[in-house]
Design a protein around this motif. Structure first.
Motif, PDB file in Angstrom:
ATOM      1  N   ARG A 132       0.814  -1.212   0.000  1.00  0.00           N
ATOM      2  CA  ARG A 132       0.000   0.000   0.000  1.00  0.00           C
ATOM      3  C   ARG A 132       0.849   1.264   0.000  1.00  0.00           C
ATOM      4  O   ARG A 132       0.490   2.265  -0.617  1.00  0.00           O
ATOM      5  N   SER A 133       1.982   1.233   0.703  1.00  0.00           N
ATOM      6  CA  SER A 133       2.747   2.470   0.871  1.00  0.00           C
ATOM      7  C   SER A 133       3.470   2.903  -0.401  1.00  0.00           C
ATOM      8  O   SER A 133       3.557   4.099  -0.680  1.00  0.00           O
ATOM      9  N   MET A 134       3.982   1.958  -1.186  1.00  0.00           N
ATOM     10  CA  MET A 134       4.714   2.371  -2.392  1.00  0.00           C
ATOM     11  C   MET A 134       3.825   3.097  -3.398  1.00  0.00           C
ATOM     12  O   MET A 134       4.220   4.128  -3.944  1.00  0.00           O
ATOM     13  N   PRO A 135       2.611   2.609  -3.694  1.00  0.00           N
ATOM     14  CA  PRO A 135       1.730   3.395  -4.573  1.00  0.00           C
ATOM     15  C   PRO A 135       1.407   4.780  -4.009  1.00  0.00           C
ATOM     16  O   PRO A 135       1.243   5.737  -4.771  1.00  0.00           O
ATOM     17  N   LEU A 136       1.316   4.902  -2.681  1.00  0.00           N
ATOM     18  CA  LEU A 136       1.041   6.205  -2.079  1.00  0.00           C
ATOM     19  C   LEU A 136       2.208   7.166  -2.283  1.00  0.00           C
ATOM     20  O   LEU A 136       2.010   8.364  -2.487  1.00  0.00           O
ATOM     21  N   VAL A 137       3.439   6.651  -2.249  1.00  0.00           N
ATOM     22  CA  VAL A 137       4.600   7.493  -2.555  1.00  0.00           C
ATOM     23  C   VAL A 137       4.559   7.920  -4.013  1.00  0.00           C
ATOM     24  O   VAL A 137       4.768   9.090  -4.347  1.00  0.00           O
ATOM     25  N   ALA A 138       4.280   6.969  -4.900  1.00  0.00           N
ATOM     26  CA  ALA A 138       4.242   7.276  -6.333  1.00  0.00           C
ATOM     27  C   ALA A 138       3.201   8.338  -6.651  1.00  0.00           C
ATOM     28  O   ALA A 138       3.405   9.181  -7.526  1.00  0.00           O
ATOM     29  N   ARG A 139       2.065   8.324  -5.915  1.00  0.00           N
ATOM     30  CA  ARG A 139       0.998   9.295  -6.166  1.00  0.00           C
ATOM     31  C   ARG A 139       1.243  10.625  -5.476  1.00  0.00           C
ATOM     32  O   ARG A 139       0.510  11.584  -5.702  1.00  0.00           O
ATOM     33  N   GLY A 140       2.232  10.682  -4.603  1.00  0.00           N
ATOM     34  CA  GLY A 140       2.526  11.933  -3.916  1.00  0.00           C
ATOM     35  C   GLY A 140       1.838  12.095  -2.582  1.00  0.00           C
ATOM     36  O   GLY A 140       1.917  13.166  -1.969  1.00  0.00           O
ATOM     37  N   ASP A 141       1.162  11.052  -2.092  1.00  0.00           N
ATOM     38  CA  ASP A 141       0.476  11.147  -0.808  1.00  0.00           C
ATOM     39  C   ASP A 141       1.413  10.887   0.365  1.00  0.00           C
ATOM     40  O   ASP A 141       1.091  11.222   1.498  1.00  0.00           O
ATOM     41  N   LEU A 142       2.544  10.247   0.098  1.00  0.00           N
ATOM     42  CA  LEU A 142       3.601  10.076   1.081  1.00  0.00           C
ATOM     43  C   LEU A 142       4.903  10.560   0.458  1.00  0.00           C
ATOM     44  O   LEU A 142       5.099  10.467  -0.760  1.00  0.00           O
ATOM     45  N   ASP A 143       5.815  11.047   1.290  1.00  0.00           N
ATOM     46  CA  ASP A 143       7.120  11.471   0.786  1.00  0.00           C
ATOM     47  C   ASP A 143       8.099  10.311   0.682  1.00  0.00           C
ATOM     48  O   ASP A 143       8.973  10.298  -0.197  1.00  0.00           O
TER      49      ASP A 143
END
Length: 309
Positions: A132-143
């Motif tokens: 879950r976290s890697m797609p969130l980084v790719a989308r800009g929701d996590l740094d």
């Protein structure tokens, strides 16, 4: 002139599929997102959302704007990173996700270092599975995200992301004390073919890896129980309900009734951080990576990480 925050709201609706999901990600109310989108429709003179059952569908005009918004938001992030790099200051806010044993084994010491060395940086840490976290980084929701792969199954990094190795972590097997192989100095995984196993939830990277690893030794996996926390898994092992794989990093106390046995052909997970290419020049990214690497127990530090410091 198109408003950046309104473009961000539309981009989030496109990424997450609904106005309410976009509101959750942006930490605003659903009404606030709807108002932003209504203003954007007035600015553009175009209808952007259409009813689709209980949800909404983006119009062709909206999809065109989302394409541009993706590039615009990326450029804005790059500009912010370049400004921070020019200042050379480790400041601002950085959002970071990590899986449970990385949080327990790495992050307390790393966050303590960052607080002492860079008081102008605020790090928001949350627990999440790498799937879950890697797609969130790719989308800009996590740094940044702390994630993992395995020596028997490397994982490709999504386009637009960069990674930095943190450490290698050896995995042992936790067996019930009454298991016939519990007294061995080491075992081969194939000797456990057909045994019941205890794993994390089916939507986690560890369960996915365990299933494929067991199939590779001609053993159709028998996952009898699922629990995300290793302490809970070990309680089930102690009750004689199955085996579990047990990383060494962030290892919790081993209860009575559990035998931890090394594998003669070690299974090793590589732990690394990922971030977006646009943010690579942010001093905060480098500072956080350095602090995490400095917090790794020496016996787990790979050559690559030591050389990169």
């Amino acid at each position: 002139m198109l408003d950046l925050e309104r473009l961000r709201a539309l981009h989030s609706v496109a990424a997450y599929g609904s106005v309410s999901a976009a509101a959750d990600v942006l930490h605003v109310t659903t009404s606030a997102v709807s108002q932003q989108l209504a203003k954007l429709e007035r600015e553009t003179g175009q209808k952007l959302l259409e009813r689709n059952g209980r949800g909404v569908r983006l119009t062709d005009a909206a999809l065109l704007l989302v394409e541009h918004a993706d590039r615009i938001l990326s450029l804005v992030e790059q500009a912010q990173a370049d400004l921070e790099a020019q200042r050379g200051a480790v400041v601002g806010r950085l959002t970071l996700a990590a899986f449970p044993t990385a949080i327990r084994g790495l992050m307390p010491a790393a966050l303590g270092r960052l607080r002492a060395d860079h008081p102008g940086l605020s790090v928001l840490l949350r627990e999440d599975d790498p799937l879950r976290s890697m797609p969130l980084v790719a989308r800009g929701d996590l740094d940044m995200a702390i994630t993992q792969d395995w020596n028997n199954e490397p994982m490709a990094i999504q386009e637009g992301l960069q990674k930095g190795v943190i450490c290698d972590d050896v995995v042992d097997v936790a067996l019930p004390a009454g298991h016939p192989l519990a007294g061995r100095d080491e075992i081969e995984l194939k000797e456990l073919a057909g045994d019941p196993w205890i794993s994390s939830s089916s939507d986690s990277i560890c369960c996915d890896w365990l299933m494929r690893t067991l199939r590779a030794i001609d053993s159709e996996p028998r996952i009898d129980h699922m629990a995300y926390e290793f302490a809970t898994q070990l309680s089930l092992v102690a009750a004689g309900l199955g085996n579990a794989v047990l990383p060494r990093m962030g290892r919790c106390d081993i209860p009575d009734g559990v035998a931890v046995v090394p594998l003669s052909s070690p299974l090793i997970r590589r732990v690394y951080a990922v971030w977006r290419e646009e943010a690579a020049r942010r001093p905060a990214i480098r500072a956080v990576l350095d602090a995490i690497r400095a917090s790794v127990p020496p016996e787990l530090t790979p050559v690559e990480a030591a050389a990169a410091r």
